[in-house]
Motif scaffolding. Structure first.
Motif, PDB file in Angstrom:
ATOM      1  N   LEU A  12       0.836  -1.204   0.000  1.00 48.84           N
ATOM      2  CA  LEU A  12       0.000   0.000   0.000  1.00 48.84           C
ATOM      3  C   LEU A  12       0.871   1.255   0.000  1.00 48.84           C
ATOM      4  CD1 LEU A  12      -2.811  -0.924   2.584  1.00 48.84           C
ATOM      5  CD2 LEU A  12      -3.084  -0.612   0.108  1.00 48.84           C
ATOM      6  N   TYR A  13       1.945   1.215   0.793  1.00 50.22           N
ATOM      7  CA  TYR A  13       2.842   2.366   0.849  1.00 50.22           C
ATOM      8  C   TYR A  13       3.584   2.533  -0.479  1.00 50.22           C
ATOM      9  CZ  TYR A  13       6.632   5.504   2.107  1.00 50.22           C
ATOM     10  OH  TYR A  13       7.520   6.545   2.132  1.00 50.22           O
ATOM     11  N   ALA A  14       3.992   1.421  -1.073  1.00 47.54           N
ATOM     12  CA  ALA A  14       4.667   1.499  -2.380  1.00 47.54           C
ATOM     13  C   ALA A  14       3.745   2.152  -3.409  1.00 47.54           C
ATOM     14  CB  ALA A  14       5.098   0.111  -2.833  1.00 47.54           C
ATOM     15  N   GLN A  15       2.470   1.788  -3.378  1.00 49.91           N
ATOM     16  CA  GLN A  15       1.509   2.405  -4.294  1.00 49.91           C
ATOM     17  C   GLN A  15       1.357   3.897  -3.993  1.00 49.91           C
ATOM     18  OE1 GLN A  15      -0.109   1.226  -7.074  1.00 49.91           O
ATOM     19  NE2 GLN A  15      -0.725   3.363  -7.269  1.00 49.91           N
ATOM     20  N   ALA A  16       1.336   4.243  -2.699  1.00 53.62           N
ATOM     21  CA  ALA A  16       1.219   5.650  -2.305  1.00 53.62           C
ATOM     22  C   ALA A  16       2.422   6.451  -2.804  1.00 53.62           C
ATOM     23  CB  ALA A  16       1.089   5.765  -0.786  1.00 53.62           C
ATOM     24  N   GLN A  17       3.609   5.842  -2.731  1.00 52.37           N
ATOM     25  CA  GLN A  17       4.807   6.515  -3.241  1.00 52.37           C
ATOM     26  C   GLN A  17       4.698   6.726  -4.746  1.00 52.37           C
ATOM     27  OE1 GLN A  17       7.815   3.788  -1.597  1.00 52.37           O
ATOM     28  NE2 GLN A  17       8.746   5.592  -0.649  1.00 52.37           N
ATOM     29  N   THR A  18       4.165   5.729  -5.448  1.00 54.09           N
ATOM     30  CA  THR A  18       3.958   5.852  -6.886  1.00 54.09           C
ATOM     31  C   THR A  18       3.012   7.015  -7.176  1.00 54.09           C
ATOM     32  OG1 THR A  18       4.280   3.471  -7.162  1.00 54.09           O
ATOM     33  CG2 THR A  18       3.176   4.625  -8.960  1.00 54.09           C
ATOM     34  N   ASP A  19       2.045   7.217  -6.276  1.00 47.46           N
ATOM     35  CA  ASP A  19       1.085   8.317  -6.423  1.00 47.46           C
ATOM     36  C   ASP A  19       1.657   9.651  -5.953  1.00 47.46           C
ATOM     37  OD1 ASP A  19      -0.706   6.423  -7.356  1.00 47.46           O
ATOM     38  OD2 ASP A  19      -1.811   6.272  -5.462  1.00 47.46           O
ATOM     39  N   GLY A  20       2.919   9.637  -5.480  1.00 40.86           N
ATOM     40  CA  GLY A  20       3.574  10.869  -5.065  1.00 40.86           C
ATOM     41  C   GLY A  20       3.386  11.248  -3.612  1.00 40.86           C
ATOM     42  N   LEU A  21       2.879  10.326  -2.789  1.00 43.16           N
ATOM     43  CA  LEU A  21       2.671  10.639  -1.367  1.00 43.16           C
ATOM     44  C   LEU A  21       3.926  10.349  -0.556  1.00 43.16           C
ATOM     45  CD1 LEU A  21      -0.900   9.188  -0.684  1.00 43.16           C
ATOM     46  CD2 LEU A  21      -0.253  11.577  -0.900  1.00 43.16           C
ATOM     47  N   SER A  22       4.196  11.209   0.407  1.00 44.22           N
ATOM     48  CA  SER A  22       5.269  10.973   1.367  1.00 44.22           C
ATOM     49  C   SER A  22       4.744  10.003   2.422  1.00 44.22           C
ATOM     50  CB  SER A  22       5.664  12.293   2.039  1.00 44.22           C
ATOM     51  OG  SER A  22       4.572  12.770   2.818  1.00 44.22           O
ATOM     52  N   MET A  23       5.595   9.633   3.363  1.00 46.50           N
ATOM     53  CA  MET A  23       5.159   8.754   4.451  1.00 46.50           C
ATOM     54  C   MET A  23       4.033   9.430   5.237  1.00 46.50           C
ATOM     55  SD  MET A  23       5.428   5.818   6.027  1.00 46.50           S
ATOM     56  CE  MET A  23       7.011   5.072   5.706  1.00 46.50           C
ATOM     57  N   GLY A  24       4.195  10.717   5.523  1.00 48.45           N
ATOM     58  CA  GLY A  24       3.156  11.455   6.247  1.00 48.45           C
ATOM     59  C   GLY A  24       1.859  11.525   5.451  1.00 48.45           C
TER      60      GLY A  24
END
Length: 152
Positions: free
Chosen positions: A31-43
């Motif tokens: 899920l986090y890897a997908q969020a990074q792909t979407d340009g989201l930081s950890m926060g």
């Protein structure tokens, strides 16, 4: 025979729970890897996963646990994660417990939570009211000058 069935069911439930617990971090990582792909930081990822509209407290706890584990003792990243949590989804007591369990420095936890609490929710846009004497305020000069005769 009943005891054997109960024992088998108990073992099956335990195995299923144990398997799910082992898979959860991998699922959170993807899920986090997908969020990074979407340009989201950890926060940004934590904020998205603890958003009130979609809040699932169990999943939110796993996300926070994962994020704090990834942050380690990087004070900037830990602070970003702690500030990003929607406290209507996960209360501060639970958040503090998760951070302590992740071996985060208690001073860092306290400072991040106090900063987040002091910041509070995003301020609402100010209401726009007609100014005395302004255009559309029922007459006057139309200059928008709000100085009163009393000087107030």
């Amino acid at each position: 025979m009943k005891i054997v069935k109960i024992a088998l069911i108990s073992v099956a439930v335990f195995a299923a729970a144990h398997t799910t617990a082992q898979q959860a971090p991998a699922d959170i990582a993807s899920l986090y890897a997908q969020a990074q792909t979407d340009g989201l930081s950890m926060g940004g990822f934590v904020a998205k996963m603890t958003e009130l509209k979609t809040c699932n407290p169990k999943l939110a706890e796993q996300v926070i646990d994962y994020a704090l584990e990834q942050a380690g003792n990087d004070p900037v990243l830990v602070e970003e994660v702690l500030k990003a949590v929607n406290n209507q989804c996960i209360d501060q007591d639970t958040l503090t417990t998760l951070a302590i369990a992740a071996n985060i420095d208690p001073t860092l936890i306290t400072n991040a939570l106090q900063t987040a609490a002091a910041a509070g929710p995003a301020p609402a846009a100010p209401a726009i009211a007609a100014t005395p004497g302004g255009v559309g305020a029922g007459g006057g000069t139309g200059t928008g000058d709000t100085t009163l005769a009393s000087g107030s």
